[in-house]
Design a protein around this motif. Structure first.
Motif, PDB file in Angstrom:
ATOM      1  N   LEU A   3       0.816  -1.220   0.000  1.00 12.93           N
ATOM      2  CA  LEU A   3       0.000   0.000   0.000  1.00 12.93           C
ATOM      3  C   LEU A   3       0.845   1.265   0.000  1.00 12.93           C
ATOM      4  O   LEU A   3       0.395   2.304  -0.472  1.00 12.93           O
ATOM      5  CB  LEU A   3      -0.921   0.027   1.231  1.00 12.93           C
ATOM      6  N   ASP A   4       2.047   1.194   0.550  1.00 11.83           N
ATOM      7  CA  ASP A   4       2.869   2.384   0.759  1.00 11.83           C
ATOM      8  C   ASP A   4       3.918   2.514  -0.341  1.00 11.83           C
ATOM      9  O   ASP A   4       4.792   1.663  -0.475  1.00 11.83           O
ATOM     10  CB  ASP A   4       3.540   2.289   2.130  1.00 11.83           C
TER      11      ASP A   4
ATOM     12  N   ASP B 289       8.840  -0.803   0.571  1.00  8.09           N
ATOM     13  CA  ASP B 289       8.468  -2.062  -0.078  1.00  8.09           C
ATOM     14  C   ASP B 289       7.740  -2.999   0.882  1.00  8.09           C
ATOM     15  O   ASP B 289       7.532  -4.163   0.574  1.00  8.09           O
ATOM     16  CB  ASP B 289       9.726  -2.766  -0.609  1.00  8.09           C
ATOM     17  N   GLU B 290       7.347  -2.495   2.033  1.00  5.91           N
ATOM     18  CA  GLU B 290       6.744  -3.335   3.058  1.00  5.91           C
ATOM     19  C   GLU B 290       5.260  -3.571   2.794  1.00  5.91           C
ATOM     20  O   GLU B 290       4.518  -2.638   2.502  1.00  5.91           O
ATOM     21  CB  GLU B 290       6.910  -2.670   4.432  1.00  5.91           C
ATOM     22  N   ASP B 291       4.838  -4.833   2.881  1.00  2.00           N
ATOM     23  CA  ASP B 291       3.419  -5.166   2.776  1.00  2.00           C
ATOM     24  C   ASP B 291       2.689  -4.745   4.050  1.00  2.00           C
ATOM     25  O   ASP B 291       3.284  -4.661   5.128  1.00  2.00           O
ATOM     26  CB  ASP B 291       3.228  -6.670   2.571  1.00  2.00           C
ATOM     27  N   PHE B 292       1.384  -4.484   3.906  1.00  2.00           N
ATOM     28  CA  PHE B 292       0.569  -4.132   5.062  1.00  2.00           C
ATOM     29  C   PHE B 292      -0.193  -5.363   5.499  1.00  2.00           C
ATOM     30  O   PHE B 292      -0.888  -5.996   4.707  1.00  2.00           O
ATOM     31  CB  PHE B 292      -0.407  -3.001   4.718  1.00  2.00           C
ATOM     32  N   LYS B 293      -0.078  -5.712   6.798  1.00  2.00           N
ATOM     33  CA  LYS B 293      -0.739  -6.893   7.340  1.00  2.00           C
ATOM     34  C   LYS B 293      -1.743  -6.489   8.412  1.00  2.00           C
ATOM     35  O   LYS B 293      -1.411  -5.746   9.332  1.00  2.00           O
ATOM     36  CB  LYS B 293       0.292  -7.861   7.928  1.00  2.00           C
TER      37      LYS B 293
ATOM     38  N   ASP C 150      -1.722  -4.584  13.662  1.00  2.00           N
ATOM     39  CA  ASP C 150      -1.422  -4.466  12.239  1.00  2.00           C
ATOM     40  C   ASP C 150       0.048  -4.088  12.049  1.00  2.00           C
ATOM     41  O   ASP C 150       0.666  -3.475  12.922  1.00  2.00           O
ATOM     42  CB  ASP C 150      -2.321  -3.411  11.605  1.00  2.00           C
ATOM     43  N   ARG C 151       0.570  -4.448  10.880  1.00  2.00           N
ATOM     44  CA  ARG C 151       1.970  -4.142  10.579  1.00  2.00           C
ATOM     45  C   ARG C 151       2.065  -3.457   9.229  1.00  2.00           C
ATOM     46  O   ARG C 151       1.385  -3.829   8.277  1.00  2.00           O
ATOM     47  CB  ARG C 151       2.810  -5.423  10.574  1.00  2.00           C
ATOM     48  N   GLY C 152       2.934  -2.459   9.160  1.00  2.00           N
ATOM     49  CA  GLY C 152       3.124  -1.714   7.921  1.00  2.00           C
ATOM     50  C   GLY C 152       3.261  -0.232   8.204  1.00  2.00           C
ATOM     51  O   GLY C 152       3.644   0.181   9.305  1.00  2.00           O
TER      52      GLY C 152
ATOM     53  N   ILE D  14      -1.095   4.485   8.136  1.00  2.00           N
ATOM     54  CA  ILE D  14      -2.211   3.609   7.765  1.00  2.00           C
ATOM     55  C   ILE D  14      -2.574   2.708   8.936  1.00  2.00           C
ATOM     56  O   ILE D  14      -3.743   2.439   9.198  1.00  2.00           O
ATOM     57  CB  ILE D  14      -1.857   2.776   6.517  1.00  2.00           C
ATOM     58  N   ARG D  15      -1.555   2.253   9.652  1.00  2.00           N
ATOM     59  CA  ARG D  15      -1.798   1.381  10.804  1.00  2.00           C
ATOM     60  C   ARG D  15      -2.638   2.091  11.874  1.00  2.00           C
ATOM     61  O   ARG D  15      -3.561   1.507  12.437  1.00  2.00           O
ATOM     62  CB  ARG D  15      -0.458   0.936  11.385  1.00  2.00           C
ATOM     63  N   ASP D  16      -2.321   3.342  12.157  1.00  2.00           N
ATOM     64  CA  ASP D  16      -3.083   4.097  13.154  1.00  2.00           C
ATOM     65  C   ASP D  16      -4.529   4.291  12.705  1.00  2.00           C
ATOM     66  O   ASP D  16      -5.464   4.186  13.509  1.00  2.00           O
ATOM     67  CB  ASP D  16      -2.422   5.460  13.396  1.00  2.00           C
TER      68      ASP D  16
END
Length: 202
Positions: free
Chosen positions: A79-80, A84-88, A127-129, A133-135
């Protein structure tokens, strides 16, 4: 009329006591593999654990309520654009499933099929990422969950149950308008997946 009501009450009480006398209680735990309906989403494997109780109703029927800590999640993808980190998405619920089952007794074995409505309430969100977005996701998630499951299992010697279930949460996961970067999450459907469970009945 009073005699009829008294008779009905006595019969009902007798049935409740007879049913309760054959009830079994125990523990259940297993693997939860879940995802969401989104083009970039992948399933992740988490877990569930809790207490359960089986109440036989006769003719192969039984009802089995449980109280679980159930963790569901999904890898919703990239998403970001800055990383390159996926959002979980990962959410823990206190969940109350009510399992309605039927199966014939075949010696020491009882294969059964079941349907299972459930409700739950979110007690954790990890959540991770992307932090922004996590907040947003943590605040926007619907706390109350509900849905249903369908499955089959095998009971061995009336004390050990192995089961597999497909489940689906109903409704959308997020209840607030998306903030910048979180737009792909706003309208995704809620969790669905497969559960593998082992129950020990005493």
């Amino acid at each position: 009329m009073k005699r009829i009501l008294s008779l009905v009450a006595s019969v009902a009480a007798s049935l409740v006591l007879a049913t309760a006398a054959h009830a079994q209680f125990g523990f259940v735990a297993g693997l939860t593999s879940s995802s969401v309906k989104m083009a970039s989403a992948d399933a992740i494997s988490l877990y569930h654990a809790g207490i359960t109780g089986k109440i036989p109703l006769g003719s192969g029927f039984a009802v089995q309520p449980s109280l679980l800590y159930q963790v569901k999640g999904a890898n919703v993808g990239h998403l970001d654009t800055a990383t390159d980190e996926d959002f979980k998405v990962k959410t823990g619920f206190v969940e109350l499933p009510l399992n309605f089952q039927w199966g014939p007794q075949l010696g020491s074995f009882r294969p059964f099929v079941f349907g299972e409505p459930f409700i739950g309430y979110q007690i954790s969100s990890t959540d991770r990422g992307n932090e922004h977005i996590r907040d947003w996701a943590k605040q926007a998630k619907n706390k109350l969950e509900y849905g249903f499951g369908l499955g089959a299992g095998l009971e061995i010697s009336s004390h050990l149950q192995l089961s597999v279930q497909w489940f689906k949460n109903l409704g959308v996961m997020f209840s607030k308008p998306a903030e910048a970067g979180a737009e792909p999450l706003e309208h995704i459907q809620n969790f669905e997946g497969i559960k593998f469970s082992l129950a020990i009945l005493l």
